[in-house]
Write a protein that holds these residues in place. Structure first.
Motif, mmCIF file in Angstrom:
data_model
loop_
_atom_site.group_PDB
_atom_site.id
_atom_site.type_symbol
_atom_site.label_atom_id
_atom_site.label_comp_id
_atom_site.label_asym_id
_atom_site.label_seq_id
_atom_site.Cartn_x
_atom_site.Cartn_y
_atom_site.Cartn_z
ATOM 1 N N HIS A 26 0.847 -1.195 0.000
ATOM 2 C CA HIS A 26 0.000 0.000 0.000
ATOM 3 C C HIS A 26 0.884 1.247 0.000
ATOM 4 O O HIS A 26 1.923 1.284 0.648
ATOM 5 C CB HIS A 26 -0.905 -0.013 1.224
ATOM 6 C CG HIS A 26 -1.755 1.202 1.364
ATOM 7 N ND1 HIS A 26 -2.853 1.432 0.558
ATOM 8 C CD2 HIS A 26 -1.659 2.267 2.192
ATOM 9 C CE1 HIS A 26 -3.393 2.589 0.891
ATOM 10 N NE2 HIS A 26 -2.692 3.112 1.882
ATOM 11 N N THR A 27 0.481 2.258 -0.720
ATOM 12 C CA THR A 27 1.201 3.536 -0.697
ATOM 13 C C THR A 27 0.262 4.627 -0.216
ATOM 14 O O THR A 27 -0.948 4.572 -0.427
ATOM 15 C CB THR A 27 1.738 3.916 -2.098
ATOM 16 O OG1 THR A 27 0.657 4.008 -3.005
ATOM 17 C CG2 THR A 27 2.753 2.905 -2.585
ATOM 18 N N LYS A 28 0.874 5.597 0.453
ATOM 19 C CA LYS A 28 0.127 6.764 0.925
ATOM 20 C C LYS A 28 0.668 7.986 0.186
ATOM 21 O O LYS A 28 1.774 7.964 -0.358
ATOM 22 C CB LYS A 28 0.314 6.951 2.428
ATOM 23 C CG LYS A 28 -0.149 5.767 3.262
ATOM 24 C CD LYS A 28 0.079 6.013 4.739
ATOM 25 C CE LYS A 28 1.539 6.096 5.021
ATOM 26 N NZ LYS A 28 2.106 5.423 6.122
ATOM 27 N N GLU A 29 -0.095 9.041 0.205
ATOM 28 C CA GLU A 29 0.371 10.293 -0.389
ATOM 29 C C GLU A 29 1.688 10.692 0.279
ATOM 30 O O GLU A 29 1.856 10.541 1.489
ATOM 31 C CB GLU A 29 -0.679 11.391 -0.180
ATOM 32 C CG GLU A 29 -0.346 12.657 -0.920
ATOM 33 C CD GLU A 29 -1.443 13.706 -0.819
ATOM 34 O OE1 GLU A 29 -1.156 14.867 -1.122
ATOM 35 O OE2 GLU A 29 -2.573 13.363 -0.431
ATOM 36 N N ASN A 30 2.637 11.139 -0.494
ATOM 37 C CA ASN A 30 3.966 11.565 -0.051
ATOM 38 C C ASN A 30 4.919 10.425 0.289
ATOM 39 O O ASN A 30 6.017 10.685 0.769
ATOM 40 C CB ASN A 30 3.894 12.544 1.127
ATOM 41 C CG ASN A 30 3.174 13.821 0.755
ATOM 42 O OD1 ASN A 30 3.308 14.325 -0.358
ATOM 43 N ND2 ASN A 30 2.378 14.333 1.671
ATOM 44 N N PHE A 62 9.334 0.201 -5.619
ATOM 45 C CA PHE A 62 9.387 -0.155 -4.205
ATOM 46 C C PHE A 62 8.986 1.038 -3.349
ATOM 47 O O PHE A 62 9.337 2.170 -3.636
ATOM 48 C CB PHE A 62 10.820 -0.567 -3.806
ATOM 49 C CG PHE A 62 11.340 -1.744 -4.579
ATOM 50 C CD1 PHE A 62 10.932 -3.029 -4.270
ATOM 51 C CD2 PHE A 62 12.244 -1.556 -5.613
ATOM 52 C CE1 PHE A 62 11.418 -4.110 -4.987
ATOM 53 C CE2 PHE A 62 12.740 -2.630 -6.330
ATOM 54 C CZ PHE A 62 12.321 -3.911 -6.019
ATOM 55 N N ASN A 63 8.293 0.759 -2.257
ATOM 56 C CA ASN A 63 7.878 1.788 -1.310
ATOM 57 C C ASN A 63 9.000 1.987 -0.286
ATOM 58 O O ASN A 63 9.105 1.261 0.707
ATOM 59 C CB ASN A 63 6.575 1.391 -0.630
ATOM 60 C CG ASN A 63 6.012 2.497 0.229
ATOM 61 O OD1 ASN A 63 6.742 3.330 0.755
ATOM 62 N ND2 ASN A 63 4.694 2.503 0.380
#
Length: 136
Positions: A18-22, A33-34
């Motif tokens: 999962h990715t979040k803003e910023n 990759f996160n």
């Protein structure tokens, strides 16, 4: 140096990270990759990785300098922050977070810089696309 052969097996239930803003994302080819989540998990102790001091001159002799660095960003870089290397091929590591830091450390004449090293299997949970996972 002989590198141990390892085999990855695809998990049909793989869920991209999962990715979040910023969130900071690193991409190379199809792989994304996160970085923010990697650092979060390292600092929380959820992800345990090897840590090493990299000989900067030796590293540049082997890998060369990155010609696409943003020179305007270099003055703001903290060379005391740990970089992240990822195993991109068995036994071969590449910087996925910290190219500006290692370059600035080189220019400042520092002899080494600290790195977190993630092996291939440790990177899988931080892939943000199923397509990238499938092509491992």
């Amino acid at each position: 140096m002989e590198v141990e052969t390892r085999t990855l097996h695809l998990n049909n239930n793989f869920t991209p990270c999962h990715t979040k803003e910023n969130d900071e994302i690193f991409g190379v080819g199809i792989f994304r990759f996160n970085i923010s989540k990697i650092m979060e998990d390292i600092h929380s102790g959820e992800l345990v990785v090897d840590k090493e001091n990299i000989n900067i001159k030796k590293w540049f002799r082997w890998y060369g300098h990155n010609s696409s660095l943003n020179e305007d960003h270099l003055p703001t870089v903290d060379v005391d922050s740990i970089i992240i290397q990822a195993e991109i091929r068995p036994g071969i590591f590449s910087i996925i977070d910290g190219n500006h830091r290692i370059e600035k450390a080189f220019r400042l004449g520092k002899s080494s810089i600290c790195s977190f090293n993630l092996v291939g299997e440790q990177l899988i949970p931080y892939l943000i696309t199923y397509k990238g996972y499938k092509l491992l």
